[in-house]
Design an enzyme around this catalytic site. Structure first.
Site, short mmCIF file in Angstrom:
data_model
loop_
_atom_site.label_atom_id
_atom_site.label_comp_id
_atom_site.label_asym_id
_atom_site.label_seq_id
_atom_site.Cartn_x
_atom_site.Cartn_y
_atom_site.Cartn_z
N CYS A 175 23.02 78.79 33.30
CA CYS A 175 21.60 79.05 33.08
C CYS A 175 21.41 79.33 31.60
CB CYS A 175 21.11 80.24 33.90
SG CYS A 175 19.35 80.54 33.65
N ASP A 307 9.18 77.06 30.17
CA ASP A 307 10.48 77.65 30.48
C ASP A 307 11.55 76.87 29.72
OD1 ASP A 307 12.42 79.24 31.58
OD2 ASP A 307 12.00 78.72 33.67
N ASN A 308 12.70 77.49 29.56
CA ASN A 308 13.85 76.83 28.95
C ASN A 308 13.59 76.28 27.55
OD1 ASN A 308 15.84 77.27 31.00
ND2 ASN A 308 14.69 75.88 32.30
#
Ligand code: HEM
Ligand SMILES: Nc1nc2c(c(=O)[nH]1)N[C@H]1C(S)=C(S)[C@@H](COP(=O)(O)O)O[C@H]1N2
Ligand SMILES: [Mo]
Length: 902
Positions: A175, A307-308
């Site tokens: 992650c 996100d990310n």
């Protein structure tokens, strides 16, 4: 549609031998058969049950998955959530409360599993609820390939398996938030606190996505491939994209996987179909895959944009709320992983005895690089980066490269021998003489990849807290007889680690020197960066709310919760909440201060203003605090943990099995120097909420930590599990289900008996002299007995004698046996120990049967007391034992006053 083999398969096979010379930390079972000819599905599935049978074939030289647990069930904390259909392992540490499910394994457990991680301990990152797919529906699962393609495809998983070539290889998923807790300690980001175990490795089986996309015939101008999952979230279905050219590049190994470690995907990992992208952050590997869309532009999915990403470091949570263009800037989107490493052993809080300084200690850990690159060196420094030592590196992944051409595993061809890329983590280790560790303040590790990119010393903080990869630092504390090691942080809300400690002491963690004072700077500590105060209240709101009114809104329609004494109504944000509605409804009727403040960014905190509806009146707040045991704000650290009137929280940090149904639960007190505050012979009350009904459950226990123990509390508890015939214990099962890192409330001490020492007791406040204790117990009833016995035996001036009758079923049911036996050695003259077993093994030479009249007559004999002085009987065990003991002693002429039932 035929299955086309990637052209690159025709490349010469370049087997690359392992450069390292160390085995993976715990080699997987090698007694399992594998299939070196054409395997069938059933054969692959049957693999685990073939264990133990003599194998006729040569064993594979590459790691196979370790055995997963077969007895995991749905955990009770998941009952009330939308994930009530998902089986999970209780060892996983929950990072975002109960729901959604975001977890990592304790770092040592992850490392101990070896190169491949079981489904039990594989980290999970779920943005919302897990889609429910029955086993019978798996093969009918359908998905589409659409967008800029000449030949849109709509197919079932059954077709994907039948019509395309199946491949198998190991991939480490990481992650992007791995190691984020370290960033959160420096300054809270918009993400929750991953430790260093936000990564895992599995054998994935499925179809090369290039085969499939080629069959759909992308049109000219197509540049991206978007993926979309079946999980409906507050901002739409989870989705993201990667470049079309990467998806088409066989070397990159992008796969549509339907098996993990040879089994159907577990629900948490995308059952029944997901994308697996080696070398890239886990966030691109979409689970529960429904749509593949070939496009001209990158995905416009909310989760792809918000996100990310690593935004520039100066963008803080508040600014980030108003920068749509910055968010959309593809330059800030993360794809390939960056180089990273961590130390797994020594573990956090591990102690190293200094009995043999000539010995050496093997420090060990993991490393990985991104984009298929290989880790080419790992270096250790013991002097803060002045000098470095090369560590040994092993690449278990290389063992798959040596598999014979065409060999299959779990129904897929082991497709790695021709590849130059590295898809997995590697392990490193280094022996260091203990004598050297003894004069060292800290150990740090950094890794380098084949592009000579080396991990930096300093952290790059960014608003989402991602890709954190500075040197991993473990601090060494010298104690009387041992060294104690301290990792940077502990995951989730778990306290501990040098970062928090240094920050609390006023150190500036971003001074380039781990918050320590720089030489020549002695004296004034570096000023701390003030934490930004966020206004979470609306000036115009002035309603005063009573506890009664507040408690009447603890349902799902108007979920009121309290943060810092203010009342909020989460009703209008249920659908929009990035954490999903259940995290808000789960907090309804409660003081959520601690959890809310720990999880949310500055930006999320600022949003609270809109949901502010009033202030809890002072008395109500106190009452709520008492019922919820919210720690008083800004109170100085307390020396003693237990309080008579108020509940105090302690965090569950370790569960250790000591017999088939008994565990020692270790709780971390408020600080390392805190004493428990429990007089000998007394007990405390534990309070827990029933995970299903939220009702409070209270029970009394006597901890087994030694009297002088500080900072920790050990409670030995027998777990009464539900059986088809009988309901088990509510408290003990709830405790067992409690995830590590969560709180339990304690209050005490209680009890009418106290042992003051040297034969002196107090019973209901009246002092009494004892010459002999008769201690009768069964099962976990040993715990209060042990406390008194220890106090007597620890004092060599104490002439009180003790007779212990400890009844159990089998040898392994005898709890705390080592300690009971050990005390015997020095105290033969005043301590008699009898174990009585009702179902002993044939080899048992001790007493058999039950604690009965004969045994008591023989071992205890007649009452020797003169009034007020002499014998005292302490009894603790199951009800039938207590009743039996009472009647035997009464019959033998003992008085009620001689006996004390715990
Ligand atoms: C109306 C009140 C609330 C607002 C405005 C709010 C806002 C947010 C926001 C903006 C995020 C995204 C991450 C961030 O910016 O920090 C978030 C995530 C989250 N919130 Fe809340 N929140 C509220 C109430 C709660 C409550 C009461 C809880 C439980 C105690 C909770 C639990 C969570 C969790 C677990 C996440 C993480 C979800 C994930 O990333 O998987 N929230 N919240
Ligand atoms: N559909 C869907 N896919 C998803 C996610 C998700 O929430 N929904 N989370 C992503 C993130 S951020 C990560 S790190 C990986 C985690 O995969 P795992 O839970 O199997 O370890 O899944 C990715 N794929
Ligand atoms: Mo992730």
């Amino acid at each position: 549609m035929g299955a086309s083999r990637p052209e690159s398969l025709n490349m010469p096979v370049k087997a690359r031998p392992s450069k390292g010379h160390i085995l993976p930390p715990s080699p997987p079972d090698t007694d399992r058969e594998y299939s070196s000819s054409e395997p069938s599905d059933t054969e692959a599935k049957a693999l685990p049950s073939n264990r133990g049978k003599p194998s006729t074939r040569k064993l594979p030289s590459y790691p196979l998955p370790p055995e997963a647990r077969s007895d995991n069930t749905v955990l009770i904390e998941d009952f009330k959530t939308p994930d009530s259909h998902v089986i999970r392992d209780p060892r996983l540490v929950r990072l975002t409360g109960i729901h959604p499910f975001n977890v990592e394994a304790p770092l040592s457990d992850l490392y101990d599993e070896g190169f491949l991680t079981t489904k039990d301990l594989h980290y999970v990152r779920n943005h919302g609820a897990v889609p429910k797919v029955e086993d019978s529906e798996i093969m009918d699962w359908d998905f589409k390939i659409e967008g800029m393609v000449e030949n849109p495809i709509h197919m079932s998983l059954a077709q994907l398996i039948q019509e395309y070539e199946q491949v198998t290889y190991p991939v480490t998923l990481v992650c992007a938030g791995n190691r984020r807790k370290e960033q959160n300690v420096v300054r809270k980001t918009k993400g929750f606190s991953w430790g260093a175990a936000g990564l895992s490795t599995a054998l994935w089986t499925g179809v090369a996505i290039s085969d499939l996309i080629r069959a759909s015939m992308p049109r000219r101008g197509a540049r991206y491939v978007c993926f979309e999952g079946a999980d409906k979230l507050p901002n739409g279905y989870y989705g993201t994209s990667i470049k079309l050219s990467w998806a088409m590049d066989a070397e990159r190994g992008v796969m549509l996987a339907h098996k993990m470690n040879g089994e159907t995907l577990p629900p948490d990992h995308g059952k029944p179909l997901r994308v697996v992208i080696p070398g890239q952050i886990g966030g691109r590997s979409v689970k529960w895959l429904k749509r593949i869309i070939v496009t001209k532009e990158p995905s416009d999915n909310w989760y792809h944009i918000y996100d990310n990403r690593v935004l520039p470091t100066m963008v803080d949570p508040e600014m980030s709320a108003n920068l749509p263009e910055t968010w959309k800037d593809e330059r800030y989107a993360i794809y390939d992983l960056n180089t990273n490493s961590a130390i797994c052993y020594p573990a956090h809080d591990e102690e190293l005895l200094l009995d043999e300084p000539e010995r050496s200690y093997k420090i060990r850990g993991y490393a990985y690089a991104g984009g298929g690159k290989r880790i080419t060196r790992v270096e250790i420094t013991l002097d803060k980066g002045k000098t470095w030592i090369l560590a040994n590196v092993s690449y278990p992944e290389d063992q798959y490269r040596l598999a014979p051409e065409g060999e299959t595993l779990f129904g897929g061809r082991i497709d790695v021998s021709w590849r130059e890329s590295s898809f997995c983590w590697c392990f490193w280790d280094l022996d260091i003489p203990v004598s050297q560790l003894q004069v060292t303040d800290d150990i740090m590790v950094r890794a380098m990849d084949e592009a000579m990119m080396v991990q930096p010393r300093d952290m790059y903080w960014s608003v989402l807290g991602m890709m954190n990869n500075p040197w991993f630092r473990v601090v060494i504390h010298r104690e009387d007889h041992n060294l104690r090691f301290e990792h940077p942080t502990q995951p989730a809300l778990m306290p501990g680690g040098w970062m928090e400690r240094v920050k609390k002491a006023g150190g500036n963690l971003s001074n380039g020197y781990w918050g320590e004072q720089l030489a020549g700077e002695a004296g004034a500590p570096t000023p701390i960066e003030p934490t930004k105060e966020i206004c979470m209240t609306n000036d115009k709101v002035n309603r005063i709310i009573t506890l009664e009114e507040f408690k009447s809104h603890d349902g799902e329609t108007e979920p009121w919760f309290v943060v810092n004494g203010e009342v909020y109504d989460g009703k209008d944000f249920l659908d929009g909440h990035p954490g999903g509605p259940t995290s808000i409804t789960g907090a309804a009727g409660q003081d959520a201060s601690e959890e809310f403040l720990a999880i949310h960014s500055e930006n999320a905190k600022a949003m609270l203003i809109h949901y502010h509806i009033g202030t809890l009146d002072k008395t109500s707040l106190a009452l709520l605090a008492d019922s919820e045991s919210a720690p008083p704000k800004d109170a100085p650290p307390r020396e003693v943990f237990l309080q008579h009137k108020a509940w105090t929280k302690a965090i569950l940090s370790v569960k250790k099995s000591v017999s088939p149904d008994t565990k020692i639960f270790t709780f971390d007190l408020e600080h390392a120097e805190q004493a428990v505050g429990l007089p000998v012979g007394q007990h405390l009350t534990i309070r827990l909420r029933d995970p299903v009904t939220r009702e409070a459950i209270l029970r009394a226990y006597t901890p087994i930590s030694s009297r002088g123990a500080k900072g920790k509390l050990d409670v030995l508890i027998k777990i009464y599990r539900d059986t088809p015939a009988q309901k088990g214990g509510r408290m003990t099962q709830a405790l067992d289900a409690l995830p590590l890192g969560h709180f339990v409330d304690f209050k005490g001490p209680h009890g009418k008996f106290e042992y003051l020492g040297r034969g002196l007791c107090a019973v209901s406040g009246r002092e009494r002299k004892v010459r002999r204790f008769v201690m009768v117990c069964g099962g976990s009833g040993i715990t209060p007995i042990l406390a008194v016995l220890r106090a007597v035996m620890a004092d060599c001036e104490d002439s009180t004698s003790c007779v212990v009758l400890d009844g159990n079923r089998t040898e392994e049911d005898i709890l705390c046996r080592a300690e009971l036996d050990a005390m015997l050695a020095d105290n033969k003259d005043r301590y008699r120990l009898n174990y009585v077993l009702s179902r002993p093994s044939p080899s048992w030479t001790g007493r058999r049967g039950r604690i009965d009249k004969n045994l008591i007559a023989e071992e205890v004999g007649p009452r020797t007391s003169t009034d007020g002085e002499g014998d005292m009987i302490l009894v603790c065990g199951p009800k039938p034992l207590e009743e039996n003991v009472l009647s035997i002693f009464t019959e033998m002429g003992w008085k009620k006053d001689d006996m004390l039932f715990f």
